[in-house]
Motif scaffolding. Sequence first.
Motif, PDB file in Angstrom:
ATOM      1  N   PHE A  30      42.960  28.680  29.253  1.00 23.13           N
ATOM      2  CA  PHE A  30      41.582  28.445  29.668  1.00 23.13           C
ATOM      3  C   PHE A  30      40.738  27.880  28.520  1.00 23.13           C
ATOM      4  O   PHE A  30      39.822  27.088  28.745  1.00 23.13           O
ATOM      5  N   ALA A  31      41.052  28.269  27.293  1.00 28.38           N
ATOM      6  CA  ALA A  31      40.378  27.682  26.139  1.00 28.38           C
ATOM      7  C   ALA A  31      40.666  26.189  26.054  1.00 28.38           C
ATOM      8  O   ALA A  31      39.782  25.375  25.755  1.00 28.38           O
ATOM      9  N   MET A  32      41.923  25.806  26.325  1.00 28.90           N
ATOM     10  CA  MET A  32      42.281  24.394  26.358  1.00 28.90           C
ATOM     11  C   MET A  32      41.549  23.664  27.482  1.00 28.90           C
ATOM     12  O   MET A  32      41.161  22.497  27.345  1.00 28.90           O
ATOM     13  N   SER A  33      41.326  24.355  28.602  1.00 32.92           N
ATOM     14  CA  SER A  33      40.611  23.751  29.724  1.00 32.92           C
ATOM     15  C   SER A  33      39.155  23.466  29.349  1.00 32.92           C
ATOM     16  O   SER A  33      38.608  22.412  29.700  1.00 32.92           O
ATOM     17  N   VAL A  34      38.517  24.405  28.647  1.00 37.38           N
ATOM     18  CA  VAL A  34      37.141  24.179  28.183  1.00 37.38           C
ATOM     19  C   VAL A  34      37.096  22.989  27.230  1.00 37.38           C
ATOM     20  O   VAL A  34      36.189  22.148  27.291  1.00 37.38           O
ATOM     21  N   PHE A  37      37.307  19.830  29.209  1.00 32.07           N
ATOM     22  CA  PHE A  37      36.019  19.522  29.832  1.00 32.07           C
ATOM     23  C   PHE A  37      35.097  18.816  28.848  1.00 32.07           C
ATOM     24  O   PHE A  37      34.513  17.762  29.153  1.00 32.07           O
ATOM     25  N   ALA A  38      34.956  19.385  27.654  1.00 34.99           N
ATOM     26  CA  ALA A  38      34.080  18.785  26.646  1.00 34.99           C
ATOM     27  C   ALA A  38      34.584  17.410  26.232  1.00 34.99           C
ATOM     28  O   ALA A  38      33.789  16.486  25.994  1.00 34.99           O
ATOM     29  N   LEU A  39      35.901  17.261  26.179  1.00 34.23           N
ATOM     30  CA  LEU A  39      36.493  15.999  25.727  1.00 34.23           C
ATOM     31  C   LEU A  39      36.236  14.881  26.728  1.00 34.23           C
ATOM     32  O   LEU A  39      35.811  13.773  26.345  1.00 34.23           O
ATOM     33  N   ILE A  40      36.483  15.144  28.001  1.00 37.43           N
ATOM     34  CA  ILE A  40      36.268  14.110  29.021  1.00 37.43           C
ATOM     35  C   ILE A  40      34.782  13.791  29.151  1.00 37.43           C
ATOM     36  O   ILE A  40      34.389  12.631  29.307  1.00 37.43           O
ATOM     37  N   ALA A  41      33.938  14.821  29.062  1.00 38.16           N
ATOM     38  CA  ALA A  41      32.497  14.577  29.092  1.00 38.16           C
ATOM     39  C   ALA A  41      32.079  13.699  27.916  1.00 38.16           C
ATOM     40  O   ALA A  41      31.266  12.779  28.060  1.00 38.16           O
ATOM     41  N   LEU A  89      52.579  20.275   9.993  1.00 42.14           N
ATOM     42  CA  LEU A  89      51.307  20.986  10.158  1.00 42.14           C
ATOM     43  C   LEU A  89      51.368  21.893  11.378  1.00 42.14           C
ATOM     44  O   LEU A  89      51.824  21.485  12.452  1.00 42.14           O
ATOM     45  N   ASN A  90      50.933  23.143  11.216  1.00 42.32           N
ATOM     46  CA  ASN A  90      50.881  24.086  12.329  1.00 42.32           C
ATOM     47  C   ASN A  90      50.063  23.477  13.469  1.00 42.32           C
ATOM     48  O   ASN A  90      48.956  22.988  13.269  1.00 42.32           O
ATOM     49  N   ARG A  91      50.630  23.492  14.679  1.00 40.37           N
ATOM     50  CA  ARG A  91      49.970  22.820  15.805  1.00 40.37           C
ATOM     51  C   ARG A  91      48.671  23.503  16.217  1.00 40.37           C
ATOM     52  O   ARG A  91      47.781  22.855  16.780  1.00 40.37           O
ATOM     53  N   LYS A  92      48.537  24.784  15.964  1.00 44.15           N
ATOM     54  CA  LYS A  92      47.249  25.425  16.213  1.00 44.15           C
ATOM     55  C   LYS A  92      46.198  24.839  15.279  1.00 44.15           C
ATOM     56  O   LYS A  92      45.081  24.524  15.709  1.00 44.15           O
ATOM     57  N   THR A  93      46.537  24.675  14.016  1.00 46.21           N
ATOM     58  CA  THR A  93      45.607  24.080  13.059  1.00 46.21           C
ATOM     59  C   THR A  93      45.239  22.661  13.473  1.00 46.21           C
ATOM     60  O   THR A  93      44.071  22.249  13.371  1.00 46.21           O
ATOM     61  N   LEU A  94      46.215  21.915  13.964  1.00 47.33           N
ATOM     62  CA  LEU A  94      45.964  20.550  14.407  1.00 47.33           C
ATOM     63  C   LEU A  94      44.993  20.523  15.585  1.00 47.33           C
ATOM     64  O   LEU A  94      44.033  19.727  15.600  1.00 47.33           O
ATOM     65  N   LEU A  95      45.209  21.397  16.567  1.00 51.51           N
ATOM     66  CA  LEU A  95      44.315  21.441  17.724  1.00 51.51           C
ATOM     67  C   LEU A  95      42.904  21.868  17.323  1.00 51.51           C
ATOM     68  O   LEU A  95      41.912  21.334  17.832  1.00 51.51           O
ATOM     69  N   LEU A  96      42.809  22.830  16.426  1.00 48.44           N
ATOM     70  CA  LEU A  96      41.490  23.256  15.964  1.00 48.44           C
ATOM     71  C   LEU A  96      40.787  22.113  15.230  1.00 48.44           C
ATOM     72  O   LEU A  96      39.572  21.911  15.382  1.00 48.44           O
ATOM     73  N   GLY A  97      41.542  21.369  14.427  1.00 45.77           N
ATOM     74  CA  GLY A  97      40.960  20.235  13.728  1.00 45.77           C
ATOM     75  C   GLY A  97      40.465  19.165  14.688  1.00 45.77           C
ATOM     76  O   GLY A  97      39.384  18.587  14.496  1.00 45.77           O
ATOM     77  N   LEU A  98      41.238  18.895  15.745  1.00 42.72           N
ATOM     78  CA  LEU A  98      40.820  17.913  16.734  1.00 42.72           C
ATOM     79  C   LEU A  98      39.569  18.373  17.477  1.00 42.72           C
ATOM     80  O   LEU A  98      38.657  17.566  17.740  1.00 42.72           O
ATOM     81  N   THR A  99      39.499  19.658  17.804  1.00 38.77           N
ATOM     82  CA  THR A  99      38.325  20.181  18.501  1.00 38.77           C
ATOM     83  C   THR A  99      37.086  20.097  17.613  1.00 38.77           C
ATOM     84  O   THR A  99      35.996  19.738  18.080  1.00 38.77           O
ATOM     85  N   ALA A 100      37.247  20.417  16.342  1.00 39.23           N
ATOM     86  CA  ALA A 100      36.127  20.290  15.406  1.00 39.23           C
ATOM     87  C   ALA A 100      35.689  18.831  15.289  1.00 39.23           C
ATOM     88  O   ALA A 100      34.489  18.527  15.242  1.00 39.23           O
ATOM     89  N   VAL A 188      27.907  19.316  21.330  1.00 38.87           N
ATOM     90  CA  VAL A 188      28.316  19.996  20.096  1.00 38.87           C
ATOM     91  C   VAL A 188      28.530  21.497  20.311  1.00 38.87           C
ATOM     92  O   VAL A 188      29.582  22.033  19.925  1.00 38.87           O
ATOM     93  N   PRO A 189      27.574  22.228  20.923  1.00 42.13           N
ATOM     94  CA  PRO A 189      27.828  23.667  21.130  1.00 42.13           C
ATOM     95  C   PRO A 189      29.008  23.941  22.063  1.00 42.13           C
ATOM     96  O   PRO A 189      29.707  24.942  21.896  1.00 42.13           O
ATOM     97  N   ILE A 190      29.255  23.037  23.034  1.00 43.11           N
ATOM     98  CA  ILE A 190      30.420  23.218  23.904  1.00 43.11           C
ATOM     99  C   ILE A 190      31.702  23.093  23.090  1.00 43.11           C
ATOM    100  O   ILE A 190      32.655  23.871  23.262  1.00 43.11           O
ATOM    101  N   ALA A 191      31.726  22.113  22.178  1.00 38.05           N
ATOM    102  CA  ALA A 191      32.890  21.956  21.305  1.00 38.05           C
ATOM    103  C   ALA A 191      33.068  23.175  20.410  1.00 38.05           C
ATOM    104  O   ALA A 191      34.197  23.624  20.163  1.00 38.05           O
ATOM    105  N   LEU A 192      31.971  23.753  19.934  1.00 40.42           N
ATOM    106  CA  LEU A 192      32.059  24.944  19.084  1.00 40.42           C
ATOM    107  C   LEU A 192      32.591  26.142  19.867  1.00 40.42           C
ATOM    108  O   LEU A 192      33.358  26.952  19.338  1.00 40.42           O
ATOM    109  N   ILE A 193      32.173  26.258  21.128  1.00 44.89           N
ATOM    110  CA  ILE A 193      32.687  27.343  21.974  1.00 44.89           C
ATOM    111  C   ILE A 193      34.192  27.190  22.163  1.00 44.89           C
ATOM    112  O   ILE A 193      34.963  28.155  22.038  1.00 44.89           O
ATOM    113  N   ALA A 194      34.630  25.968  22.470  1.00 48.84           N
ATOM    114  CA  ALA A 194      36.066  25.711  22.639  1.00 48.84           C
ATOM    115  C   ALA A 194      36.818  25.983  21.346  1.00 48.84           C
ATOM    116  O   ALA A 194      37.928  26.536  21.367  1.00 48.84           O
ATOM    117  N   LEU A 195      36.225  25.615  20.211  1.00 54.15           N
ATOM    118  CA  LEU A 195      36.859  25.843  18.919  1.00 54.15           C
ATOM    119  C   LEU A 195      37.048  27.334  18.659  1.00 54.15           C
ATOM    120  O   LEU A 195      38.141  27.778  18.271  1.00 54.15           O
TER     121      LEU A 195
END
Length: 410
Positions: A30-34, A37-41, A89-100, A188-195
Amino acid sequence: MTSTLIDTPADDTATPGEVAAQPSSWSGVFAMSVCAFALIASEFLPVSLLTPIAGDLGITEGMAGQGIAISGAFAVLTSLFISALAGSLNRKTLLLGLTAAMGVSGAIVALAPNYFTYMLGRALIGVVVGGFWSMSAATAIRLVPIRQVPRALAVINGGNALATVVAAPLGAWLGTVIGWRGAFLCLVPIALIALAWQWKTLPSMQAAARTPGIGNAFKVFTLFGRPGVAAGMLASSLLFMGQFSLFTYVRPFLETVTGVHGATISLILLVIGAAGFIGTLLIGRVLQRGFYQTLIVVPLLMAAIAVALLAFGDWTAAVVVLLGLWGLTGTSAPVGWWAWIAKVFPKDAEAGGGLFVAVVQMSIALGSVVGGVLFDHSGYQSTFIVSAALLAISAGLTFMTVRGAAAHAA
């Protein structure tokens, strides 16, 4: 938190012991889903804000629209090479970096003093688009048991579908209330929530061992040599080409053929988006009951809808129903093909996902161009006929993919 590797069973048959050995992390899904959402928006928000963006930056609307084109170009490049370039690179770190980076992109665009800075922010969101979607199937494999991957991908794509429903009208409304810059800052706050959510719920995901060397950057292209992959990729490519050669020009079709305008068009587009959201909620269970049958039936239904629109295009009620069915099937179709990526590339889901993202992005662009040329020079009839033909061929190639997979398994 547990650490998981990309290595998973080569098919979707998992023993009870295998299922029990991999705990589900639906909160991470569900975190990935949020995040989706922010990414497509973020990716498509300029569509509803081109006029104020152009006026504020002193550019033409066409130049402002290039912000969407540059994000697509960087998405293709990133999707092809991110797995190799990320290395160990740890894939969790990669995803967090992309979300940031998604949040940073929104801030750059919102605060852009000139066109160059605006395009820089849009290029950054393209990198995030390519990286995130390339990793989505591989991440789903790590978060849930293999049998539940289609459902997990449906949940992730649900964020995508929800964004297509609300992003354009909400962006236009926010643009009138707080300005286009304020609309982008709201991302920005939506991205922070997902992060924060992903940081809390995603497990550590170590990269699979790989042979070092520059050849890894081009490994993605070797995937075409596997049985059934070329036919499957071509089938999915034609699906998206057929879909967007028609859907891109739905609005002028509604205005010139159906004869609806203004708020009625917005309502019909909302129906399409809402039906698509429902489709993504249902597709996971449908895929579990008949995986390849669903992949074949979806483009056939969409081809039939395209032909029916030709016959009933001047009947508003029929058009609303048909476009609702189009949204129901078309928006959920990517879930099926993402599940196919997870099924065909269980140990190379990152590379397979990257290749799929590149194919989809290029197919959408090509379908839009072909549809536009036909619409301008030959009318909507030729656009819709070509769309139906592409979708029918996609179904045939999908059938060939099924036969190839069966022969390889035998």
